[in-house]
Design a protein around this motif. Structure first.
Motif, short mmCIF file in Angstrom:
data_model
loop_
_atom_site.label_atom_id
_atom_site.label_comp_id
_atom_site.label_asym_id
_atom_site.label_seq_id
_atom_site.Cartn_x
_atom_site.Cartn_y
_atom_site.Cartn_z
N SER A 75 0.80 -1.38 0.05
CA SER A 75 0.16 0.02 -0.03
C SER A 75 0.81 1.30 0.21
CB SER A 75 -1.16 -0.08 1.27
OG SER A 75 -1.57 1.10 1.41
N GLU A 76 2.06 1.33 0.76
CA GLU A 76 2.88 2.43 0.77
C GLU A 76 3.54 2.89 -0.46
OE1 GLU A 76 5.29 1.79 4.10
OE2 GLU A 76 3.55 1.92 5.57
N LEU A 77 3.80 1.59 -1.25
CA LEU A 77 4.55 1.62 -2.49
C LEU A 77 3.35 2.03 -3.46
CD1 LEU A 77 6.80 0.86 -4.58
CD2 LEU A 77 5.57 -1.27 -4.75
N ALA A 78 2.25 1.91 -3.29
CA ALA A 78 1.22 2.43 -4.28
C ALA A 78 1.09 3.95 -4.14
CB ALA A 78 -0.09 1.82 -4.06
N GLN A 79 1.10 4.36 -2.81
CA GLN A 79 0.99 5.76 -2.33
C GLN A 79 2.19 6.40 -2.99
OE1 GLN A 79 -1.65 7.47 -0.80
NE2 GLN A 79 -2.62 5.46 -1.06
N ALA A 80 3.40 5.82 -2.83
CA ALA A 80 4.69 6.36 -3.53
C ALA A 80 4.73 6.72 -4.95
CB ALA A 80 6.09 5.83 -2.96
N ALA A 81 4.06 5.67 -5.76
CA ALA A 81 3.92 5.65 -7.06
C ALA A 81 3.05 6.77 -7.46
CB ALA A 81 3.29 4.48 -7.74
N LEU A 82 1.83 6.97 -6.57
CA LEU A 82 1.01 8.03 -6.97
C LEU A 82 1.64 9.53 -6.69
CD1 LEU A 82 -2.01 6.45 -5.45
CD2 LEU A 82 -2.05 6.92 -7.86
N LYS A 83 2.41 9.65 -5.65
CA LYS A 83 3.07 10.64 -5.29
C LYS A 83 4.24 11.05 -6.28
CE LYS A 83 2.97 12.53 -1.67
NZ LYS A 83 2.10 13.55 -1.13
N LEU A 84 4.79 10.22 -6.92
CA LEU A 84 5.72 10.21 -8.09
C LEU A 84 4.95 10.80 -9.42
CD1 LEU A 84 8.45 10.18 -9.50
CD2 LEU A 84 7.93 7.63 -9.73
N ILE A 85 3.71 10.36 -9.53
CA ILE A 85 2.83 10.81 -10.63
C ILE A 85 2.71 12.20 -10.46
CG2 ILE A 85 0.69 10.56 -11.64
CD1 ILE A 85 0.76 7.45 -11.26
N ARG A 86 2.34 12.80 -9.31
CA ARG A 86 2.04 14.08 -8.97
C ARG A 86 3.06 14.94 -9.06
NH1 ARG A 86 -0.71 14.31 -3.46
NH2 ARG A 86 -0.63 16.45 -3.85
N ALA A 87 4.33 14.54 -8.55
CA ALA A 87 5.75 14.95 -8.76
C ALA A 87 6.20 15.30 -9.99
CB ALA A 87 6.60 14.36 -7.41
N ALA A 88 6.04 14.45 -10.88
CA ALA A 88 6.38 14.61 -12.31
C ALA A 88 5.55 15.21 -13.25
CB ALA A 88 6.42 12.97 -12.77
N GLU A 89 4.40 15.81 -12.35
CA GLU A 89 3.33 16.51 -13.09
C GLU A 89 2.79 15.81 -14.23
OE1 GLU A 89 5.52 20.36 -14.30
OE2 GLU A 89 5.66 20.75 -11.93
N TYR A 90 2.54 14.55 -14.01
CA TYR A 90 1.54 13.99 -14.99
C TYR A 90 0.20 14.04 -14.62
CZ TYR A 90 5.95 11.18 -16.03
OH TYR A 90 7.21 11.03 -16.25
N SER A 91 -0.03 14.63 -13.62
CA SER A 91 -1.56 15.03 -13.02
C SER A 91 -1.85 16.45 -12.97
CB SER A 91 -2.05 14.34 -11.85
OG SER A 91 -1.34 14.72 -10.79
N ASN A 92 -2.76 16.80 -12.70
CA ASN A 92 -3.14 18.45 -12.32
C ASN A 92 -3.11 18.55 -10.84
OD1 ASN A 92 -3.40 18.85 -15.17
ND2 ASN A 92 -5.53 18.59 -15.25
N VAL A 104 13.15 8.77 -4.69
CA VAL A 104 13.68 8.39 -3.49
C VAL A 104 12.60 7.55 -2.65
CG1 VAL A 104 14.84 8.67 -1.45
CG2 VAL A 104 15.64 9.76 -3.52
N GLY A 105 11.60 8.12 -2.45
CA GLY A 105 10.49 7.53 -1.75
C GLY A 105 10.00 6.20 -2.57
N LEU A 106 9.81 6.39 -3.77
CA LEU A 106 9.27 5.06 -4.39
C LEU A 106 10.37 3.98 -4.41
CD1 LEU A 106 7.32 3.98 -6.41
CD2 LEU A 106 8.56 4.72 -8.24
N ASP A 107 11.59 4.18 -4.49
CA ASP A 107 12.62 3.26 -4.37
C ASP A 107 12.74 2.61 -3.14
OD1 ASP A 107 15.32 2.04 -5.58
OD2 ASP A 107 16.20 3.15 -3.97
N GLU A 108 12.46 3.44 -1.83
CA GLU A 108 12.56 2.94 -0.44
C GLU A 108 11.45 2.03 -0.50
OE1 GLU A 108 12.59 6.34 2.16
OE2 GLU A 108 14.66 6.81 1.67
N GLU A 109 10.26 2.55 -0.71
CA GLU A 109 9.03 1.50 -0.54
C GLU A 109 9.10 0.39 -1.43
OE1 GLU A 109 7.40 2.03 1.80
OE2 GLU A 109 7.70 4.22 2.18
N LEU A 110 9.66 0.30 -2.49
CA LEU A 110 9.95 -0.80 -3.39
C LEU A 110 10.92 -1.97 -2.65
CD1 LEU A 110 9.52 -2.55 -5.92
CD2 LEU A 110 11.27 -1.35 -7.09
N HIS A 111 11.81 -1.37 -1.95
CA HIS A 111 12.91 -2.18 -1.25
C HIS A 111 12.10 -2.67 -0.03
CE1 HIS A 111 16.27 -1.83 -3.73
NE2 HIS A 111 16.05 -0.67 -3.99
N ASP A 112 11.15 -2.01 0.80
CA ASP A 112 10.50 -2.58 1.82
C ASP A 112 9.58 -3.61 1.46
OD1 ASP A 112 12.03 -0.44 3.41
OD2 ASP A 112 10.24 0.51 3.62
#
Length: 144
Positions: A75-92, A104-112
């Motif tokens: 679940s935390e990995l999914a949240q990090a992926a959504l955060k990356l989408i927003r940070a990359a400005e793929y959404s409004n 970095v957050g996505l990488d950490e969550e994937l490793h967890d």
């Protein structure tokens, strides 16, 4: 970047499918954990403290608890992926964190997720640099 996001989302879905498939088979998972513990104890390439932390975690937690932890980490990995989408400005919907922080957050969550999946015997994952092992063992009461 898009390919990496797609790859991570696909891996997340695979892990979710694994979790769903394992929920009714905890007895089998207990056997896998016992075998994984023996494998960890026999590894010579792993630093002793990491091996000791993993063994300690396996001695405290049962299969159901590890599956719960895997679900939480997924679940935390999914949240990090959504955060990356927003940070990359793929959404409004902007976010105050930078693209680098989101990656970095996505990488950490994937490793967890990988760390917990390895304790369940789902995958092989050797990352002696992951601070998750020590933090987790300490949270469970291990004292050096």
């Amino acid at each position: 970047m898009n390919e990496r996001i797609i790859e991570l989302l696909e891996e997340n879905q695979k892990l979710r499918n694994c979790i769903e498939g394992m929920e009714n088979d905890l007895t089998l998972k207990d056997g896998i954990i016992r075998r994984q513990t023996v494998m960890l104890a026999q590894r010579e390439t792993e630093p002793f403290d990491v091996m000791a932390d993993k063994n300690y975690i396996l001695s405290i937690l049962d299969a159901r608890t590890l599956l719960e932890q895997l679900a939480e980490e997924a679940s935390e990995l999914a949240q990090a992926a959504l955060k990356l989408i927003r940070a990359a400005e793929y959404s409004n919907n902007p976010t105050p964190i930078t693209l680098q922080e989101a990656e970095v957050g996505l990488d950490e969550e994937l490793h967890d997720v990988l760390a917990v999946a390895s304790l369940l015997g789902i995958i092989e994952y050797d990352d002696d640099e992951n601070p998750k092992w020590k933090r987790w063992a300490e949270r469970l009461g291990k004292h050096d």
